[in-house]
Structure formats: C-alpha cells, structure tokens
Scaffold this motif. Structure first.
Motif, PDB file in Angstrom:
ATOM      1  N   MET A  54       0.847  -1.190   0.000  1.00  0.00           N
ATOM      2  CA  MET A  54       0.000   0.000   0.000  1.00  0.00           C
ATOM      3  C   MET A  54       0.880   1.236   0.000  1.00  0.00           C
ATOM      4  O   MET A  54       1.758   1.363   0.836  1.00  0.00           O
ATOM      5  CB  MET A  54      -0.903   0.029   1.231  1.00  0.00           C
ATOM      6  N   GLN A  67      -9.233   5.809   4.420  1.00  0.00           N
ATOM      7  CA  GLN A  67      -9.887   5.739   3.105  1.00  0.00           C
ATOM      8  C   GLN A  67      -9.262   4.655   2.237  1.00  0.00           C
ATOM      9  O   GLN A  67      -9.960   3.874   1.596  1.00  0.00           O
ATOM     10  CB  GLN A  67      -9.778   7.094   2.392  1.00  0.00           C
ATOM     11  N   LYS A  68      -7.919   4.630   2.218  1.00  0.00           N
ATOM     12  CA  LYS A  68      -7.221   3.642   1.385  1.00  0.00           C
ATOM     13  C   LYS A  68      -7.501   2.228   1.898  1.00  0.00           C
ATOM     14  O   LYS A  68      -7.716   1.301   1.109  1.00  0.00           O
ATOM     15  CB  LYS A  68      -5.720   3.919   1.405  1.00  0.00           C
ATOM     16  N   SER A  69      -7.483   2.068   3.215  1.00  0.00           N
ATOM     17  CA  SER A  69      -7.721   0.747   3.788  1.00  0.00           C
ATOM     18  C   SER A  69      -9.108   0.244   3.421  1.00  0.00           C
ATOM     19  O   SER A  69      -9.287  -0.909   3.035  1.00  0.00           O
ATOM     20  CB  SER A  69      -7.586   0.803   5.310  1.00  0.00           C
ATOM     21  N   ARG A  86     -10.918   1.047   0.878  1.00  0.00           N
ATOM     22  CA  ARG A  86     -10.969   0.674  -0.540  1.00  0.00           C
ATOM     23  C   ARG A  86     -10.276  -0.659  -0.771  1.00  0.00           C
ATOM     24  O   ARG A  86     -10.621  -1.398  -1.675  1.00  0.00           O
ATOM     25  CB  ARG A  86     -10.293   1.762  -1.394  1.00  0.00           C
TER      26      ARG A  86
END
Lengths: 303, 501, 345
Positions: free
Chosen positions: B324, B330-332, B334
């Motif tokens: 990652m 937010q990234k997690s 997604r």
C-alpha cells in the motif's frame, strides 16, 4: 449652542495673505485616510499650503489617538508657528492642548470637534456644518415646491453625526412651512444598496410615490440607489419627483446632467483655502475668534 | 477481607446503571487507614464509576457509604471534600495557562461574597504545597511545570487538613519511572500519616510496588479483594481478564480442523515512535487472529496502525502481496479492510444521524461521494443488518445516539460489514454488551471467518480470545512479545507470556 | 426520552406538528406577513409594472435572494461544524472583479465566469486554511473577512476610482431583469438551490458533510475523507457567495467594496439557524434555510413600510428573531407541546 460665523469671501482674502506674510511653519495632524473624502482633504491641505507658501508638516494618525498625540507633541518640540488638528476622537485633549498653549503655539481644529474644560485651549474650529447642509437642502426644496411638499427621507447610519445633524437642520427649515412634511423616513446606511432597498419599500407603501414631491437623501450613494429603484418601478426621478442629496460625488453630477437628480449639497474636500487664511490672520494679528467658523456649503443644481 | 481494624470507608451493596449498561453491580469494598488500596480492572470494569460515586460526582442508584463507621450521604464533590474524601481525577483538571495559585484558588472559596482574597490564596497555596514538600514558584503557569509536578499540584489541591481518604485515578498514566518514584514517595508519606489511599492504575508493576491491598473489578462486579502479599502477578492477570466462558461461546470455538488460507494482509516492521514498537503481522483468509494483552499494552494502537487511523512512521503493509502506497482509513477501506473502533461514542458512531445513515456510511465512502447509494438500497441494507444482527430498534430512522450500548456496538459492526470487507479489524467487539449479545457476536466472528474473511480481534477478555482465535498475538508494554497458535492457545499460556519478565 | 414517544402516540398528529422543526419558522413567516397586512392595507397587492410583477410580496422574495444564496452555502459549511465569516468580503471581491473586467472590455458572459471563479477561489482559500492547515473556521475565515474588502478596493484602484459604476445588460438582466413577469434573480436563486440540493442529496456529499459535522473522527474512521469534504463545503460556499456578488453588484450598478453586503454573513448564519440547523454541525436543512432568509427579509421589509422610526429597526428585528429562535429550540417546542396536551385534557 456655539456661536457660528459664516466666513464669506475667505477665498478672496486668501490671495492677499499669501502675498503679505512671510513663510510660516504649520503642523497638521490628520485622522487617517478612510473613505474618499479624507484623502482628498489631505491632498488639498498639502497642495494649498504649497500654493500659499506655507511650510506644512503633515502627520497621518492612521485613526489612532496616541499617534495623534505623539504628532502634536512633535510639532510642539519643533516649535511650529501653529498646529491644526483633525481630531480622531472628541475627548482626551486637555493635557496636550495645555502643553501647546504653554509653548505659545495656537491650535486650530479642522473637521471634528473636541471636548475640553477650558475653551481657550484652542483658537477656533473651522469646518463644514452638517446642520447647515440639511437646512440648505430644505431651503432649496421649499423654494422649488413653493412651500408645499410631501417628502421621503433616506437617512444615513442611525446615530451617526451627519445623519443626526442633516436631519435636524432639514427639519428646522421645513417646520417653518405648514405644507411641508416628511411622510416616510428610513435608514439606508449611507450605501447605494441600502438606498435602493429602502426606496423599493417606499414605492410600495406610498403607492408608487403617489403625492410625494421630493426625495431627500443624506448622501449621494443612497440617492443613486433610490434613482435606480424608481427607474425600475417605471417612475421618472428628477421629473415626477424632486431629488436632492448631499456630497456632490462625480456619479451624482452625471445623474444631475441626465436630469435624474435635481440638486446636491457639496461637502467640500478642498477646504485648505478656508482654513489657512484664518490661521495666518490669527498669527499676524492674534484676536479672540468665534469658537466655530463654518465653511460655506455650496448647492449644485442642473441650472 | 483484609480484617485489619476498622475501615475508614466502607461501601456496601453499591449499584449504578447507565442506559443499557450496568456499571456497578452490588459492589462491597472497604478501605483501611494507612494503607494503599489498588483498584484494578479493564476499561469499563467500573473503576471510574466507583470512585465517582465515592467522591460524589455521580449519584448511586442504591447502596450505602460508611465513613469511620457512620452512614454518610455523599451528595456532591463539595460534600465529599468536606467529609474528608479527596479525589484527584484522571483528567487532571488544572488550567494550564493559569498560575498555580489561581488554580488552587479556583477549587475553593476563601473570600467572602464570591471575592477572592489573593493574599490568603497565596498563603493557602504555599502551605498546601509545603505539605508535599513541593517548593515551586506559585505565580508561574501550571502548564510550565512537568506533568509529574502538575500531578502533585493537583494532589495538594485536593488534600484538606481533615482528609482521611485520598482517591488517585491513574495518577501515573503519563509519568516516567523517576517521576513515578517521586510520586510514590509522597504517597508513602501520606500513608504514614494514616490516610487511606485508593490507587487506580493499569501498571501491574506499580501495584506490586506501592499497594497493600488489591481489589479487582470486572464488568461492574467485584471479583476479589486480597492483600498484595498473598498474590502473584499471574493471579492478578487471571482475575482481571480470565472470565469463565458460557457454554454457548465454548461451542462457537470449535477449531479442531482448522487450516489457514492465503496471506491477505502482511504488515512488516509497522510501528510508531512512542506509540508502538515496530511489529510484523500476517492476517490470513479464514483465520481469526486474537490480540491479547493488558490495558495499555498497545492492543488498540496495533489495530489502528494497521487500519491507518494512527499514522505509522515505520514499516509497510502489503495486501494480497501488493504494497500500500499510503496507509489511511480511506485507502484501507478501498482495499477491503474494515475497522470497528473500541470507543463507539468518540470514534464509532455519528450520534445525530439515523441507524440507516450510520450503517451505510462506510459502504458509501468506499463507493465515493459521487456514486450515491439510492434510498431504497439504503433502507434494504439497513433492514437486513438490523435483522441479521438483531439490533433492537423500532425503525431504521431512529438517531443512533438514542440506542443502548450493545445496539450501538452492533450498528458499528453493521457499518463495517456493509462495506463488504475481506479483512475485518475489531477492537473490543463485546465491550459493554450483555451476555446474550456477547455470544451472538462471537458466533458471528466465527461465521465470518468460515466465509473466508480475515479477522483481527483485540479484546481484554482473555477467554473470548481463547474461544474465538485461531492464532493469538500477545502484547506487553507497547511491544508485540509473541504469537501462539493451535493447541497452545490456552489461558494459562497467554497469562504466562504476559506475566513473564 | 421514553415519555416523549408516549406523548406522541396519545397526542397524535397535532403534537407531531407542534414538535416538528419546520413548523415554527413557517408559522413565524406567516405571522409576519399577516401583521404586515394590518400595517399596510395594500400589502398583498401585486401589479404589473414595466412588464414585471410588482408588490411587497415579490419584493420580499426579490430582496431575500442574496441572503438566501449566501445562506445556502453557509448551510453546508455550518453542516461541517464550521462557519464562514468572509462571505461579505467575497461579494465585495466579486463586485470589484466584475467592474474591473467590464472596464477592461471583456465579454460579459466571460465576466460572469470570472466573478463566479473569484468566489470559488476565495472558497478554495478558506478551504485550504480550514481543511488543509487545520485552522479554526472562525479564525480562518476572519482573515478573508478582514482583508477581502481591501482586496476589492485594490482591484478597483487598478483602473482608478473607488466606486466605479458600470452598465451590463447581461448581469443586470440576471439581477434586475425579468422573464415572463417574474424577476430573473428568482430563477437564479431557484437554479442555485436546485443545483446544490441535487449536489448534496443526489450524491452522498450531504450525508458525508453531516457525518463530518456530527463527529469528524468517527467519519474519518468510517472511511470518509473528512478534510476533502470540509474543503468542498467552503468552495461551494464561495461559489454561492459569488452568485450573490453578481446579483448585488449588478443591482447597484457599481462596485462598492467598503459597504456592499455589510453584515450579510450574520443574516446568512441567522437564516441557517432559524432553518433549524445547529452551529454544532451535523445537519443541513436547505429548504428551511430559504424560509429563514425569507423571514429575515420579510422582517426588514415590514419594518421599512411600518413607518417606525429607524432607531427602532434593529431592536424590533432582534426581538422577533429571538422569538423565532426560542420557538425553534427543542426545549421550547417541548414546553409548548406539553401546554397544549394539558389544555386538551
């Protein structure tokens, strides 16, 4: 009430003094540079001094009384011949004016007034008279309408000195005429937007200004807003209704030329020609003067 | 019971409940003069509620308080103070920008008609500080002193001439070893003056260093009271986190034929300075990883670092073998990770929004704000979740803040599940939940796992971890100290690991 | 809490209406309009003058447009638990940009885009300060509030003059013109309202704003990009203020940075609050915000036609607003409902 003298023909006299008096040094402490009027006033004071051969020490207080006090003390230290103050606030002047008096330097006030215990601390105040502006406007209106007129008034910001004085001067004159009456009055806060908003409401509440013969606005900006409101309502400002206001800014000159406004009382900014002669005459010949010398107001109309 | 002379303060049959939670359930306790009595328990065990009741900050539902054998009615903190019950709360309520003397004067009225006599206030402050042998400039702002000094200032402010019992709620939470030692010196001195001291902490070492008696609370009930000399570290840990499980939960924990799937999330050297030492962690499909450790050992921090709710300053995370670029919530989300935080009110729910809106929030966030989930879908989803998790509510439009604790927890869980995660991080999923819901949630965790999800479950309930986890990560003092799996997962083994020095 | 629901079932729809947050603002608006009928007998009269509808009721809507436009944007910002004090200054800057570009001879449609762009840029500035740098909204927007009017004056000084006047058929058409008897600016306001409504309710933006305003850290952990959402709210607020700037500047035919839209931020905040939102954030009531703006303007208009001396204006306004806000508070609604239920028994 203070005794007022309207100084007429001062402009004529100024020429004579400029020639006869050797170069004087005058300190001028200005309030600041807010609005349109004050920078114009400052510029005029400087250019007129140059024309009249006066050495002017100019200090801008940026709206702070402590700066102004410092400037006045500096003038005293420099032993100027006279000091002119356009005061930031009304109170707190006793001590510094006493210092000037002890140093033998006469102090003159321009524009705003001060409150001091001992009136001899300053020579005189030389300024326009808001009250006179109101009376002048009312007098013109009385003449134009032959003493019979229903008026709507657009006041300045509630509680401000020009709003209070222009209103009371105006009232003082129309009270002399039984057929003259203010039928509606509201504050337009001295802005175009405010004038327009208030006028729109007046148009509705008076059924398209039915029976209204004049609009008196405390400044030109409000009057310009009122003119727009009337035009949008299909009325003819300047023809159906007499339009008179105070200030005489460039935009109202255009409106008067276009026949949409009828008259404006000038709030002069070029008043160095009225102030310096009083100062120079006093320096040449120190006599007790009236405490308020009024600068005359001019009324401008289309004709 | 300790049986040492007459107690200074005796609490009998104290009951206190909040909507949806029983905070104190029939608690009997007594505190002896001249002894330090440690109160232990995990978050939500009832320690704070107990001292709030004792200090008059909260009214109890029923029960009695005896002070030196006399029944007293503690109606307010001022009343408690007047009776000689002095309390220093966990959140030191000193005002950092104000001078020491002003902070002292705030707590008491020394003048008349609401005026403060500064002369008297200064003398008062100096006298008070002298009692703790504290020689500092009282005109300097409190914030300019170290936390330890601030703590002592707070204690000296709380101490009155007639103080007979002093309650200290986690006074050492932010102190280093040296500062703690100086605080303990003060405590020992107060103790020798015959004051009874109640000491709340989650540092076991300190319990053994300073206290004479130990009481342990769990889920609002008193588990035991013993003299420290009769206890080992192991005993204490067992009593704190070793709840006997219900039968239902035992059956849920059938993992005899377990085989882990592929690696889904691999954390390498992930950590943050002063928060958690770098650690490695692997989560696999169809596997529940338990996270065990005492309060303050770094359980919550580990889960938050993995999710990105706390920004890591070292290490990386790979998901399905892909690193990652940035770890953020937010990234997690997604990437298919969902997280149920421990603190529902502060980090979980949005109280004014409805159950429906709370449930669909993460799912919507995953889709992005431009692609709105239609109202119809939202309602369908909310209905499904309410049914699936048996959330007790008349309808989905009720503001979530009005639900009981257990139902709120279920809403947070529902939100995470609605985002259809492949990796689920749960921090204290059964905190403040009644026994029935407790079993349901453990069963749900096993079911999700059987569906191939990877789970990380942090819990203060050791037996819950033993029951639910296929592998256990053990934490101590903000370090990961080891992993155990398979048959090795037993209460005794985990306690051994935590207790070993 | 439980006794409320009991009351609800026993009292039925009447009690529900009394407790509903939309009821009292609408009642207040009606009361103001009814009182106006007593003050001025021909208050409700609507005529056609110069090819457009003309009358007090039209005036109230017409004059409420700038406040309503600003309040729409403000509602979003307040929804994020923020506040934007700089809207008046944004209007001043937009006015200066319009006048400047007209004097420079640009196409008027392009000038419209410039003006709205200036509003957006101001919103971006506020958004960066609040969402990007984490400055408290009241301080962050105070910066532009204080400096914005100066920026307006500076722009005006680029081509000389402090209150330069101008004519623009396009912009004045939008502001003071009319389409089929109806003032154009009402269409502008309706379009902006509809646009923003679609933006927040047909995407998830509204929900995200409410989530961020309700509990920013919860929203963040739930995966909502709280910073970006907050930023967006300020940008939209800037755009709304830009529209208000176009309407107001074209209305007075001049750029007057010092005094245009003075205190409009207060009226806008008031409109949002009268509409039922809390400054603590978490809820957006767009429709009720418009009602709030109408109440404020109806009040202003009634005072103007009432013949009351100007000295009393602000006092009367304050008293009425206080009264509406009291009715709007949950406690007061509860108390009123209780009184009614006692009377019924």
């Amino acid at each position: 009430m203070k005794v007022k003298t309207i100084l007429l023909g001062a402009a004529v006299a100024s020429g004579l003094f400029a020639a006869s008096v050797s170069a004087q040094t005058i300190g001028f402490s200005q309030v600041g540079s807010e609005g349109d009027w004050r920078p114009a006033f400052s510029a005029d004071m400087q250019s007129t001094a140059e024309e009249m051969g006066i050495e002017l020490k100019f200090a801008n207080a940026q709206g702070r009384q402590e700066d102004q006090l410092r400037a006045v003390r500096a003038f005293i230290a420099q032993q100027v011949d006279a000091i002119i103050i356009a005061p930031v606030v009304v109170t707190g002047w006793d001590q510094v004016l006493q210092e000037a008096k002890d140093a033998g330097i006469p102090v003159f006030l321009a524009d705003r007034d001060v409150e001091v215990d001992d009136p001899s601390l300053f020579v005189t105040r030389i300024s326009a008279d808001f009250n006179l502006e109101g009376r002048l406007a009312a007098a013109w209106l009385a003449a134009e309408s032959r003493g019979g007129c229903n008026i709507v008034e657009l006041q300045g910001t509630v509680g401000s000195a020009p709003a209070i004085e222009r209103n009371s001067g105006f009232m003082a004159v129309i009270d002399q005429f039984p057929a003259m009456e203010i039928v509606a009055t509201q504050s337009g806060e001295f802005t175009t937007e405010g004038g327009k908003r208030v006028m729109e409401a007046f148009i509705k509440s008076t059924d398209n200004l039915d029976g209204i013969c004049a609009v008196f606005a405390h400044n030109d900006n409000m009057q310009l807003g009122a003119i727009q409101a009337m035009k949008e309502a299909g009325l003819n400002p300047g023809q159906d209704v007499l339009m008179i206001s105070v200030d005489y800014v460039p935009a109202i000159i255009t409106a008067i030329e276009a026949g949409e406004a009828n008259a404006s009382v000038e709030l002069r900014s070029a008043i160095g020609q009225f102030i310096y002669p009083v100062v120079l005459e006093y320096l040449a010949n120190p006599t007790e003067l009236e405490k308020w010398i009024v600068i005359p107001s001019d009324l401008h109309t289309a004709h | 019971m300790t049986g040492l002379g007459s107690p200074r303060v005796e609490l009998r049959n104290i009951h206190k409940s909040f909507p949806g939670v029983v905070a104190l359930d029939d608690v009997n306790l007594s505190f002896q003069p001249g002894r330090v009595h440690a109160l232990l328990g995990e978050n939500g065990a009832g320690k704070s509620t107990l001292i709030k009741v004792l200090s008059g900050a909260l009214a109890m539902d029923s029960g009695q308080i005896f002070l030196d054998g006399q029944l007293v009615d503690v109606t307010s903190t001022t009343a408690a103070q007047a009776m000689g019950i002095s309390t220093v709360f966990q959140e030191v309520n000193l005002i950092p920008a104000m001078s020491v003397v002003k902070n002292m004067a705030l707590a008491r009225n020394n003048g008349r008609y609401g005026f403060i006599s500064w002369k008297r206030a200064r003398k008062d402050a100096t006298d008070r500080l002298k009692r703790l042998r504290l020689d500092i400039d009282i005109e300097r702002p409190v914030g300019s002193y170290s936390v330890a000094i601030q703590q002592l200032i707070a204690i000296s402010r709380a101490l009155e001439d007639n103080t007979s019992i002093l309650v200290l709620d986690e006074p050492t939470a932010s102190l280093d070893a040296k500062e703690t030692a100086s605080l303990f010196a003060v405590i020992n001195e107060l103790k020798s003056n015959g004051i009874a001291i109640v000491f709340i902490t989650h540092f076991l070492d300190q319990v053994f260093d300073i206290s004479d008696d130990v009481s342990i609370l769990r889920n609002g009930q008193l588990v035991s009271t013993d003299q420290i000399k009769d206890l080992t570290r192991q005993d204490v840990i067992t009593q704190m986190i070793g709840r006997e499980l219900d039968e239902a939960e035992h059956t849920a924990a059938d993992k005899s034929n377990f085989t882990a799937g592929k690696d889904m999330l691999v954390a390498k050297g992930l950590g943050r300075h002063r928060t958690l030492a770098p650690f490695d962690l692997t989560l696999r499909a169809g596997e529940v990883v338990g996270l065990a450790g005492l309060l303050g050992s770094g359980r919550t921090e580990m889960v938050k670092l993995v999710f990105g709710a706390i920004q890591a300053d070292a290490g990386s995370i790979e998901i399905d073998g892909v690193k990652m670029p940035k770890i953020s919530p937010q990234k997690s989300l997604r990437a298919g990770i969902a997280f149920c935080p421990e603190d529902r009110k502060a980090e979980g729910l949005i109280g004014e929004l409805s159950i429906r809106e709370n449930i669909m929030l993460s799912m919507q966030a995953k889709r992005g704000w431009l692609k709105r989930v239609s109202r119809k879908e939202q309602e369908k989803l909310a209905e499904e979740m309410i049914k699936a998790l048996a959330i007790a509510t008349p309808d989905a439009e009720k503001p979530v803040g009005q639900l009981s604790g257990g139902n709120q927890q279920k809403v947070v869980l529902a939100r995470s599940l609605a985002s259809t995660p492949r990796i689920l991080l749960l921090d204290e999923p059964t905190r403040g939940i009644d026994v029935g819901a407790h079993a349901e949630i453990i069963a749900l965790i096993r079911r999700l796992c059987a569906d191939g999800m990877a789970l990380l479950v942090a819990s203060s309930e050791l037996d819950e971890i033993v029951a639910a986890a296929d592998r256990v990560v053990v934490m101590r003092d903000r370090h990961k100290i080891g992993e155990i799996d398979g048959k090795e997962i037993t209460r005794d083994n985990i306690i051994q690991m935590i207790a070993s020095q | 809490m439980s006794d409320i629901s009991q009351n609800n079932t026993s009292m039925g729809w009447f009690s529900a209406i009394i407790r509903h947050r939309s009821t009292w603002p609408i009642v207040a608006l009606c009361v103001i309009l009814i009182v106006d009928g007593f003050i001025s007998p021909n208050f409700y009269e609507i005529r056609i003058v110069q090819g457009r509808l003309f009358g007090n009721l039209i005036d109230i809507m017409y004059r409420a447009v700038p406040t309503a436009l600003v309040a729409i944007g403000m509602a979003l910002v307040i929804g994020t638990k923020g506040i934007d004090l700089s809207v008046g200054s944004i209007i001043a800057i937009c006015g200066a940009v319009i006048s400047w570009r007209i004097h420079a001879g640009d196409t008027h449609f392009v000038i419209l885009l410039y003006a709205l762009g200036a509003g957006v840029m101001c919103g971006v500035w506020n958004g960066i300060l609040v969402a990007g740098m984490g400055i408290q909204p009241i301080i962050a927007t105070l910066i532009l509030m204080v400096s914005g009017r100066g920026v307006g004056l500076l722009i005006n000084s680029l081509y000389g003059g402090t209150n330069p006047s101008f004519e623009s058929p396009l912009l004045q058409g939008l502001s003071t013109g009319h389409i089929w008897l109806i003032p154009t600016r009402l269409f502008v306001a309706a379009a902006v309202f509809l646009g923003i409504w679609l933006l927040i309710r047909r995407t998830a933006l509204g929900l995200f704003i409410e989530a961020v305003g309700g509990n920013a850290s919860s929203a963040n952990i739930a995966g909502v990009n709280a910073r970006f959402i907050t930023f967006l709210a300020y940008v939209i607020c800037g755009l709304c203020a830009g529209w208000a700037g176009v309407i107001m500047t074209a209305d007075i035919h001049t750029s007057d940075p010092i005094s245009v839209a003075m205190y409009i931020e207060l009226d806008a905040i008031l409109a949002v609050v009268i509409g039922g939102a809390s400054l603590a954030g978490g809820r957006i009531y767009l429709g009720m915000t418009i009602i709030g703006a109408l109440i404020i303007q109806a009040l202003t208009t009634s005072i103007l036609i009432s013949g009351l001396r100007p000295e009393y204006n602000l006092v009367v306004k304050a008293v009425v607003v206080l009264f509406v806000l009291l009715l709007q508070s949950a406690n007061a609604r509860q108390a009123i409902a209780t009184i009614f239920s006692r009377l019924k028994r």
